[in-house]
Design a protein around this motif. Structure first.
Motif, PDB file in Angstrom:
ATOM      1  N   PHE A   1       1.017  -0.920  -0.050  1.00 45.35           N
ATOM      2  CA  PHE A   1       0.561   0.129   0.367  1.00 45.35           C
ATOM      3  C   PHE A   1       0.912   1.336  -0.143  1.00 45.35           C
ATOM      4  O   PHE A   1       0.010   2.324   0.052  1.00 45.35           O
ATOM      5  CB  PHE A   1      -0.724  -0.127   1.338  1.00 45.35           C
ATOM      6  N   LEU A   2       1.823   0.933   0.385  1.00 50.76           N
ATOM      7  CA  LEU A   2       2.589   2.571   0.539  1.00 50.76           C
ATOM      8  C   LEU A   2       3.336   3.139  -0.724  1.00 50.76           C
ATOM      9  O   LEU A   2       2.607   4.723  -0.807  1.00 50.76           O
ATOM     10  CB  LEU A   2       4.783   1.905   0.415  1.00 50.76           C
ATOM     11  N   PRO A   3       3.103   2.650  -2.273  1.00 54.72           N
ATOM     12  CA  PRO A   3       2.722   3.690  -3.387  1.00 54.72           C
ATOM     13  C   PRO A   3       1.890   4.636  -2.861  1.00 54.72           C
ATOM     14  O   PRO A   3       1.775   6.072  -3.400  1.00 54.72           O
ATOM     15  CB  PRO A   3       2.420   2.477  -4.088  1.00 54.72           C
ATOM     16  N   ILE A   4       0.106   3.845  -2.923  1.00 57.16           N
ATOM     17  CA  ILE A   4      -0.720   4.803  -2.890  1.00 57.16           C
ATOM     18  C   ILE A   4      -0.232   5.468  -1.807  1.00 57.16           C
ATOM     19  O   ILE A   4      -1.030   6.673  -1.247  1.00 57.16           O
ATOM     20  CB  ILE A   4      -1.960   3.672  -2.237  1.00 57.16           C
ATOM     21  N   VAL A   5       0.152   5.200  -0.501  1.00 54.66           N
ATOM     22  CA  VAL A   5       0.129   6.628   0.502  1.00 54.66           C
ATOM     23  C   VAL A   5       0.915   8.005  -0.287  1.00 54.66           C
ATOM     24  O   VAL A   5       0.747   8.603   0.586  1.00 54.66           O
ATOM     25  CB  VAL A   5       1.009   5.757   2.001  1.00 54.66           C
ATOM     26  N   ILE A   6       1.807   7.856  -0.639  1.00 51.57           N
ATOM     27  CA  ILE A   6       3.628   8.175  -0.935  1.00 51.57           C
ATOM     28  C   ILE A   6       1.810   8.766  -1.985  1.00 51.57           C
ATOM     29  O   ILE A   6       2.131  10.538  -2.396  1.00 51.57           O
ATOM     30  CB  ILE A   6       4.108   7.659  -2.288  1.00 51.57           C
ATOM     31  N   ALA A   7       1.578   8.759  -2.953  1.00 50.52           N
ATOM     32  CA  ALA A   7       0.737   9.158  -4.509  1.00 50.52           C
ATOM     33  C   ALA A   7      -0.304   9.783  -3.045  1.00 50.52           C
ATOM     34  O   ALA A   7       0.343  11.708  -3.678  1.00 50.52           O
ATOM     35  CB  ALA A   7      -0.809   8.540  -4.751  1.00 50.52           C
ATOM     36  N   LEU A   8      -1.239  10.074  -2.135  1.00 53.78           N
ATOM     37  CA  LEU A   8      -1.253  10.774  -1.509  1.00 53.78           C
ATOM     38  C   LEU A   8      -1.286  12.092  -0.697  1.00 53.78           C
ATOM     39  O   LEU A   8      -1.127  13.262  -0.618  1.00 53.78           O
ATOM     40  CB  LEU A   8      -2.226  10.056  -0.181  1.00 53.78           C
ATOM     41  N   ILE A   9      -0.190  11.566  -0.450  1.00 52.16           N
ATOM     42  CA  ILE A   9       0.680  11.954   0.293  1.00 52.16           C
ATOM     43  C   ILE A   9       1.234  13.810  -0.437  1.00 52.16           C
ATOM     44  O   ILE A   9       1.301  14.925  -0.301  1.00 52.16           O
ATOM     45  CB  ILE A   9       2.193  11.675   1.486  1.00 52.16           C
ATOM     46  N   PHE A  10       1.490  13.205  -1.566  1.00 51.77           N
ATOM     47  CA  PHE A  10       2.227  14.486  -2.783  1.00 51.77           C
ATOM     48  C   PHE A  10       1.212  14.560  -3.297  1.00 51.77           C
ATOM     49  O   PHE A  10       1.348  16.096  -3.509  1.00 51.77           O
ATOM     50  CB  PHE A  10       2.905  12.930  -3.891  1.00 51.77           C
ATOM     51  N   SER A  11      -0.041  14.580  -3.257  1.00 57.30           N
ATOM     52  CA  SER A  11      -0.889  15.244  -4.345  1.00 57.30           C
ATOM     53  C   SER A  11      -1.610  16.418  -2.811  1.00 57.30           C
ATOM     54  O   SER A  11      -1.793  17.035  -3.032  1.00 57.30           O
ATOM     55  CB  SER A  11      -2.545  14.519  -4.030  1.00 57.30           C
ATOM     56  N   VAL A  12      -1.585  16.108  -1.858  1.00 54.23           N
ATOM     57  CA  VAL A  12      -1.502  17.047  -0.718  1.00 54.23           C
ATOM     58  C   VAL A  12      -0.364  18.442  -0.498  1.00 54.23           C
ATOM     59  O   VAL A  12      -1.075  19.602  -1.138  1.00 54.23           O
ATOM     60  CB  VAL A  12      -1.925  16.511   0.732  1.00 54.23           C
ATOM     61  N   ILE A  13       0.527  17.631  -0.471  1.00 58.07           N
ATOM     62  CA  ILE A  13       1.685  18.912  -0.283  1.00 58.07           C
ATOM     63  C   ILE A  13       1.739  19.339  -1.775  1.00 58.07           C
ATOM     64  O   ILE A  13       1.772  20.590  -2.134  1.00 58.07           O
ATOM     65  CB  ILE A  13       2.557  18.309   0.319  1.00 58.07           C
ATOM     66  N   HIS A  14       2.164  18.613  -2.356  1.00 58.42           N
ATOM     67  CA  HIS A  14       2.593  19.326  -4.248  1.00 58.42           C
ATOM     68  C   HIS A  14       1.356  20.271  -4.535  1.00 58.42           C
ATOM     69  O   HIS A  14       1.452  21.488  -4.915  1.00 58.42           O
ATOM     70  CB  HIS A  14       3.152  18.507  -5.116  1.00 58.42           C
ATOM     71  N   GLY A  15      -0.223  19.368  -4.640  1.00 64.07           N
ATOM     72  CA  GLY A  15      -1.154  20.097  -4.798  1.00 64.07           C
ATOM     73  C   GLY A  15      -1.593  21.184  -4.420  1.00 64.07           C
ATOM     74  O   GLY A  15      -2.050  21.756  -4.686  1.00 64.07           O
ATOM     75  N   SER A  16      -1.277  21.892  -3.121  1.00 65.97           N
ATOM     76  CA  SER A  16      -1.445  22.815  -2.012  1.00 65.97           C
ATOM     77  C   SER A  16      -0.307  23.545  -3.057  1.00 65.97           C
ATOM     78  O   SER A  16      -0.700  25.403  -3.156  1.00 65.97           O
ATOM     79  CB  SER A  16      -1.440  22.642   0.010  1.00 65.97           C
ATOM     80  N   PHE A  17       1.189  22.879  -2.987  1.00 64.13           N
ATOM     81  CA  PHE A  17       1.949  24.515  -3.828  1.00 64.13           C
ATOM     82  C   PHE A  17       0.996  24.977  -5.207  1.00 64.13           C
ATOM     83  O   PHE A  17       1.252  25.988  -5.067  1.00 64.13           O
ATOM     84  CB  PHE A  17       3.380  23.671  -3.758  1.00 64.13           C
ATOM     85  N   THR A  18       0.846  24.041  -5.656  1.00 67.19           N
ATOM     86  CA  THR A  18       0.685  25.107  -7.358  1.00 67.19           C
ATOM     87  C   THR A  18       0.082  25.573  -7.188  1.00 67.19           C
ATOM     88  O   THR A  18      -0.332  26.213  -7.933  1.00 67.19           O
ATOM     89  CB  THR A  18       0.466  23.181  -7.840  1.00 67.19           C
ATOM     90  N   SER A  19      -1.312  25.171  -5.821  1.00 59.87           N
ATOM     91  CA  SER A  19      -2.021  25.996  -6.433  1.00 59.87           C
ATOM     92  C   SER A  19      -2.127  27.408  -5.721  1.00 59.87           C
ATOM     93  O   SER A  19      -2.305  28.361  -6.222  1.00 59.87           O
ATOM     94  CB  SER A  19      -3.543  25.660  -4.938  1.00 59.87           C
ATOM     95  N   HIS A  20      -1.228  27.551  -5.083  1.00 58.79           N
ATOM     96  CA  HIS A  20      -0.599  28.974  -4.760  1.00 58.79           C
ATOM     97  C   HIS A  20      -0.271  29.685  -5.298  1.00 58.79           C
ATOM     98  O   HIS A  20       0.023  30.520  -5.494  1.00 58.79           O
ATOM     99  CB  HIS A  20      -0.068  28.665  -2.326  1.00 58.79           C
ATOM    100  N   PHE A  21       0.982  28.585  -6.046  1.00 55.87           N
ATOM    101  CA  PHE A  21       1.439  29.034  -7.250  1.00 55.87           C
ATOM    102  C   PHE A  21       1.114  29.963  -8.436  1.00 55.87           C
ATOM    103  O   PHE A  21       1.782  31.098  -8.816  1.00 55.87           O
ATOM    104  CB  PHE A  21       2.279  28.023  -7.718  1.00 55.87           C
ATOM    105  N   TRP A  22      -0.414  29.803  -8.728  1.00 57.28           N
ATOM    106  CA  TRP A  22      -0.782  30.275  -9.630  1.00 57.28           C
ATOM    107  C   TRP A  22      -1.674  32.000  -8.684  1.00 57.28           C
ATOM    108  O   TRP A  22      -1.374  32.525  -9.038  1.00 57.28           O
ATOM    109  CB  TRP A  22      -1.878  29.553  -9.871  1.00 57.28           C
ATOM    110  N   ASP A  23      -2.049  31.182  -7.822  1.00 53.14           N
ATOM    111  CA  ASP A  23      -2.584  32.117  -7.136  1.00 53.14           C
ATOM    112  C   ASP A  23      -1.294  33.651  -6.956  1.00 53.14           C
ATOM    113  O   ASP A  23      -1.637  34.614  -7.293  1.00 53.14           O
ATOM    114  CB  ASP A  23      -2.671  31.365  -5.355  1.00 53.14           C
ATOM    115  N   VAL A  24      -0.569  33.659  -6.613  1.00 54.30           N
ATOM    116  CA  VAL A  24       1.027  34.194  -6.286  1.00 54.30           C
ATOM    117  C   VAL A  24       1.651  34.886  -7.776  1.00 54.30           C
ATOM    118  O   VAL A  24       1.125  36.040  -7.687  1.00 54.30           O
ATOM    119  CB  VAL A  24       2.511  33.821  -6.238  1.00 54.30           C
TER     120      VAL A  24
END
Lengths: 369, 102
Positions: free
Chosen positions: B72-95
């Motif tokens: 299950f580790l790949p699934i957990v990794i995918a979820l963590i990356f989506s939260v962190i990197h997803g927040s970054f990309t959202s703020h990136f376009w915002d800025v």
């Protein structure tokens, strides 16, 4: 059991995957699906085996769909309940679709599954793509926007059918009720298509629009929830078998999350017909790509005379280039719609501020005199 | 942070605006903070992925050959990356000023 061949990553591979991920993400954020039809062949041409490419693609798709659906939920476009219900039945469709594929492979080999996938592509894309594109162009010509969204006649009829014990209320159709019995086959077909051609949204989104009566913008947003539910289950299945190359998946995700945000922002500046237009256009270009490749599969199965290897190479390249054009043209239309929409919005906001200033000044002058 | 503040003061001086107050500078820094924070964490996550890439492919091989403890580790990794990197990309376009229409 055989060892899996995971490809070596270098800077070239990483950059290519990042860029394709970005463009695929943008299209996906806008029309609810897309990108997979280019990503899977792209990964395979970089050296990944078919099953690793499909598994890794799915493992990047469900987190991307999660981020996209959260973003569009903030814009009030997502019907979570409809998405989850469709997603659960789509999961069943995915497993059934895989069984069908395995059966065909056992009987006719890889060329058999390739031909099956291409035929599904051709039938679905030709019928649905033409219909969606025509509807989008018709809506544009009639000048109708979201505010004048009209429920299609067939959807009205579906909504009027009352089957006791199966009726559910959905926000995406103005809190009207529809029987779950109509959602089951739509979800199932979405999953089956996702298992066959990796783009379940090509059937899920048009079905939500024309059968359930969901406006296009809300249908594409809800499709992201479906993709998340179905993708997470599918990824867990592939991870159990050890086929997920998480390095590949996360590199694609790095690019696609930039794209999915942009695509989602784009939807707030466009009208319903624009989504239909982009979706129909992409579907028809992908259809062309499959038609180019069809003779290769027919030749592999010896249903037509065997083609020259040089000609097969040319057809393969042409088909891949056409797929890339489908994605690129989608990206261009979305980008131009986003830029145009943002400029118009800024102009309107500036005009509104100027009008208020003028009214304030006028009020002061009148009071003074 | 200091560089952002200096650039802010320089720009104001160039455009002939009055010098910014401490409140203005704080607001400017606050605007960039989420994008920078999520960006740093995102880069850290991708660095970890790079350093442990061989282990991750071994783990997939293990799942394939029957040792499924960490499947299950790949699934957990995918979820963590989506939260962190997803927040970054959202703020990136915002800025960058690419925001949704209200």
């Amino acid at each position: 059991m055989d060892a899996i061949n995971f490809i070596d990553l270098n800077i070239f591979t990483v950059v290519i995957l990042f860029i394709v991920g970005f463009i695929g993400g943008m299209v996906s954020g806008f029309i609810g699906s897309g990108g997979a039809f280019v990503l899977t062949p792209a990964m395979m041409s970089l050296g990944a085996s078919g099953i690793v490419a499909v598994a890794s693609n799915m493992a990047h798709k469900f987190p991307k769909a999660l981020v996209g659906s959260i973003k569009r939920h903030k814009y009030g476009q997502v019907d979570v309940k409809l998405g989850i219900i469709m997603g659960i039945f789509a999961e069943a469709g995915v497993f059934y679709g895989k069984e069908v594929m395995t059966g065909i492979r056992a009987q006719h080999g890889n060329a058999g599954t390739d031909l099956y996938v291409s035929l599904v592509f051709i039938v679905v894309l030709a019928l649905v793509g033409t219909f969606v594109l025509r509807d989008g162009i018709r809506m544009k010509r009639s000048g109708k926007g979201d505010e004048e969204f009209e429920t299609p006649k067939f959807a009205k009829w579906i909504q009027s059918i009352r089957i006791p014990g199966t009726m559910m209320r959905f926000s995406a159709i103005d809190n009207k009720e529809v029987s779950v019995l109509f959602i089951i086959p739509i979800g199932f077909a979405t999953g089956m298509l996702a298992a066959s051609i990796a783009v379940g949204g090509f059937i899920g989104v048009p079905a939500m629009i024309y059968i359930l009566g969901v406006p296009a913008l809300r249908a594409t947003a809800t499709e992201l929830v479906v993709a998340f539910v179905m993708g997470m289950g599918g990824s867990a299945f592939y991870a159990w078998e050890g086929f997920v190359d998480i390095r590949l998946a996360m590199i694609i995700l790095a690019g696609s999350l930039f794209g999915v945000q942009l695509g989602a922002i784009g939807t707030t500046y466009v009208k319903d017909y624009m989504v239909k237009f982009v979706m129909g256009m992409i579907m028809l270009i992908v259809l062309l790509s499959r038609l180019i490749k069809l003779p290769v599969y027919l030749s592999d199965l010896e249903l037509i005379s065997v083609l020259d290897p040089g000609l097969i190479e040319i057809l393969n390249t042409l088909s891949f280039i056409t797929l890339a054009i489908a994605l690129l043209s989608g990206m261009l239309v979305i980008t131009s719609a986003l830029i145009k929409g943002m400029m118009e919005h800024r102009r309107d906001t500036a005009a509104e501020v100027a009008r208020r200033e003028y009214e304030k000044d006028l009020a002061v002058t009148t009071a003074e005199s | 942070m200091r560089k952002i503040a200096e650039r802010y003061i320089e720009e104001a001086a160039r455009e002939g605006d009055p010098l910014p107050t401490v409140k203005d500078i704080k607001a400017s820094i606050k605007k960039y903070r989420p994008a920078i924070s999520f960006g740093v964490v995102s880069v850290a996550l991708y660095s970890l992925l790079y350093f442990f890439s061989t282990d991750l492919t071994h783990l997939a091989q293990d799942s394939h050959t029957g040792q499924k403890t960490w499947f299950f580790l790949p699934i957990v990794i995918a979820l963590i990356f989506s939260v962190i990197h997803g927040s970054f990309t959202s703020h990136f376009w915002d800025v960058l000023g690419v925001k949704a229409k209200n």
